[in-house]
Design an enzyme around this catalytic site. Structure first.
Site, PDB file in Angstrom:
ATOM      1  N   CYS A   1      15.996  34.286  19.174  1.00  8.73           N
ATOM      2  CA  CYS A   1      16.230  33.777  20.591  1.00  8.73           C
ATOM      3  C   CYS A   1      15.514  34.363  21.633  1.00  8.73           C
ATOM      4  CB  CYS A   1      17.579  34.121  19.974  1.00  8.73           C
ATOM      5  SG  CYS A   1      17.872  35.823  20.666  1.00  8.73           S
TER       6      CYS A   1
ATOM      7  N   ASP B   1      24.354  29.694  23.615  1.00 11.85           N
ATOM      8  CA  ASP B   1      23.829  31.164  24.240  1.00 11.85           C
ATOM      9  C   ASP B   1      24.992  31.648  25.111  1.00 11.85           C
ATOM     10  OD1 ASP B   1      22.911  33.276  24.864  1.00 11.85           O
ATOM     11  OD2 ASP B   1      21.207  32.787  25.739  1.00 11.85           O
TER      12      ASP B   1
ATOM     13  N   ARG C   1      22.148  35.969  19.607  1.00 15.64           N
ATOM     14  CA  ARG C   1      22.630  35.135  19.107  1.00 15.64           C
ATOM     15  C   ARG C   1      20.926  35.320  17.434  1.00 15.64           C
ATOM     16  NH1 ARG C   1      21.245  30.434  21.887  1.00 15.64           N
ATOM     17  NH2 ARG C   1      19.517  32.036  22.996  1.00 15.64           N
TER      18      ARG C   1
END
Length: 139
Positions: A8, A114, A14
């Site tokens: 990420c 996100d 994440r």
């Protein structure tokens, strides 16, 4: 054993949770690592809201420390899973031809949103989506 790298932006939310969830679900079949495109949080623990979201699903993310992506890490992996299309685009730009076939989105055809800058519910929803996505990578 299959080697999977989740990526990420900062390895702060994440991708660390995706790596943890994949490792848990894949067991001895998978060796999973995570990394971020930027080193802003390198060496730092995961975001507190993601730690909390992970805990709600029965996962302990407290041992995670952020790492910046390296070309060696991409070479190591059998699969490099980007959490969203913008991360995938950067990976395509920076990796060599040999790595290109290894690249893909974690959710196959869509982004993992996100949650940075959002409330706890956004982190909880993100964690649920990531955990459900593990099914795409376990044979």
């Amino acid at each position: 054993m299959r080697k999977v790298l989740t990526v990420c932006l900062g390895n702060y939310c994440r991708s660390p949770f995706a790596a943890l969830a994949l490792a848990h679900r894949g067991g001895a079949e998978l060796d999973v690592r995570s990394a971020g495109l930027i080193g802003k949080w390198e060496g730092e623990p995961a975001n507190e809201s993601m730690i909390s979201a992970a805990r709600r699903l029965g996962f302990d993310l407290t041992a995670h420390r952020a790492r910046q992506l390296t070309l060696d890490a991409m070479d190591w992996a059998d699969s490099v899973l980007a959490m969203d299309a913008s991360v995938l685009d950067v990976l395509r730009e920076i990796c060599g031809e040999a790595v290109q076939p290894k690249l893909g989105l974690y959710l196959g055809d869509r982004d993992v949103p996100d949650p940075m800058g959002k409330d706890q519910e956004a982190f909880n929803a993100c964690a649920i989506l990531i955990e459900a996505g593990t099914a795409l990578h376990i044979s």
